[in-house]
Design an enzyme around this catalytic site. Structure first.
Site, PDB file in Angstrom:
ATOM      1  N   ILE A  15       2.408  -2.256   1.040  1.00  0.00           N
ATOM      2  CA  ILE A  15       2.012  -1.855   2.580  1.00  0.00           C
ATOM      3  C   ILE A  15       0.701  -2.432   2.474  1.00  0.00           C
ATOM      4  O   ILE A  15      -0.242  -1.986   1.799  1.00  0.00           O
ATOM      5  CB  ILE A  15       2.070  -0.420   2.769  1.00  0.00           C
ATOM      6  CG1 ILE A  15       3.726   0.049   2.442  1.00  0.00           C
ATOM      7  CG2 ILE A  15       1.504   0.183   4.032  1.00  0.00           C
ATOM      8  CD1 ILE A  15       3.582   1.564   2.539  1.00  0.00           C
ATOM      9  N   ASN A  17      -1.897  -1.705   4.438  1.00  0.00           N
ATOM     10  CA  ASN A  17      -3.001  -0.926   4.660  1.00  0.00           C
ATOM     11  C   ASN A  17      -3.373  -0.081   3.349  1.00  0.00           C
ATOM     12  O   ASN A  17      -4.447   0.787   3.499  1.00  0.00           O
ATOM     13  CB  ASN A  17      -3.016  -0.200   5.904  1.00  0.00           C
ATOM     14  CG  ASN A  17      -1.899   0.888   6.197  1.00  0.00           C
ATOM     15  OD1 ASN A  17      -0.997   0.794   5.243  1.00  0.00           O
ATOM     16  ND2 ASN A  17      -1.950   1.497   6.684  1.00  0.00           N
ATOM     17  N   CYS A  18      -2.729  -0.354   2.314  1.00  0.00           N
ATOM     18  CA  CYS A  18      -3.238   0.477   1.187  1.00  0.00           C
ATOM     19  C   CYS A  18      -3.876  -0.060   0.440  1.00  0.00           C
ATOM     20  O   CYS A  18      -4.232  -1.273   0.207  1.00  0.00           O
ATOM     21  CB  CYS A  18      -1.605   0.486   0.245  1.00  0.00           C
ATOM     22  SG  CYS A  18      -1.900   1.148  -1.400  1.00  0.00           S
ATOM     23  N   ASP A  19      -4.779   0.821   0.018  1.00  0.00           N
ATOM     24  CA  ASP A  19      -6.358   0.369  -0.595  1.00  0.00           C
ATOM     25  C   ASP A  19      -6.015  -0.328  -2.148  1.00  0.00           C
ATOM     26  O   ASP A  19      -6.493  -1.399  -2.231  1.00  0.00           O
ATOM     27  CB  ASP A  19      -7.077   1.582  -0.997  1.00  0.00           C
ATOM     28  CG  ASP A  19      -7.663   2.243   0.350  1.00  0.00           C
ATOM     29  OD1 ASP A  19      -7.829   1.396   1.333  1.00  0.00           O
ATOM     30  OD2 ASP A  19      -8.415   3.204   0.323  1.00  0.00           O
ATOM     31  N   LYS A  22      -4.817  -3.847  -1.338  1.00  0.00           N
ATOM     32  CA  LYS A  22      -5.899  -4.426  -0.958  1.00  0.00           C
ATOM     33  C   LYS A  22      -6.654  -5.134  -2.082  1.00  0.00           C
ATOM     34  O   LYS A  22      -6.966  -6.226  -2.072  1.00  0.00           O
ATOM     35  CB  LYS A  22      -6.851  -3.982  -0.214  1.00  0.00           C
ATOM     36  CG  LYS A  22      -6.308  -3.667   1.338  1.00  0.00           C
ATOM     37  CD  LYS A  22      -7.128  -2.725   2.219  1.00  0.00           C
ATOM     38  CE  LYS A  22      -6.581  -2.397   3.837  1.00  0.00           C
ATOM     39  NZ  LYS A  22      -7.581  -1.569   4.248  1.00  0.00           N
TER      40      LYS A  22
END
Length: 126
Positions: A15, A17-19, A22
């Protein structure tokens, strides 16, 4: 290097926006590794995809039972996840419950992000 003109061998699932996703994407980009990113929410999920992931990793490993999505489920719903079939049904309904990122190349996959393990995985691909 996520936008390569040649077809990448690797696909990173997660996903956006998952840190942790990223971090994995940043590492792959810094290492100039060609990959395709597949966002569970934007690009979708199928039963067949999840069955392949479960065959590679096991449904217990794929379920993020420490995350917010899992904790927000009712106790009865959590207790109803007893096998791969019920886990896949939950993951289709709630993609955020899938542990991420998942780096896939053919029949091989790597769950989570660790730079050392990614390095070894990528080297084995070349």
């Amino acid at each position: 290097m996520a936008e390569s003109t040649t077809a990448p061998l690797l696909t990173l699932y997660g996903i956006k926006n998952c840190d942790t996703v990223k971090k994995a994407r940043r590492w792959l980009d810094e290492q100039q590794v060609a990959y395709r990113f597949h966002d569970y929410r934007a690009d979708g999920l199928t039963t067949e995809m999840l069955e392949r992931f479960v065959a590679q990793q096991g449904h217990e490993a794929l379920l993020n039972t420490r995350g917010t999505t899992w904790r927000k489920l009712g106790e009865a719903e959590r207790l109803s996840i007893t096998d791969a079939t019920t886990a896949i049904q939950l993951m289709l309904a709630q993609p955020a419950v899938i542990k991420r990122p998942l780096l896939v190349s053919g029949d091989r996959s790597l769950l989570g992000f660790d730079a050392g393990r990614y390095q070894q995985f990528v080297v084995e691909e070349q």
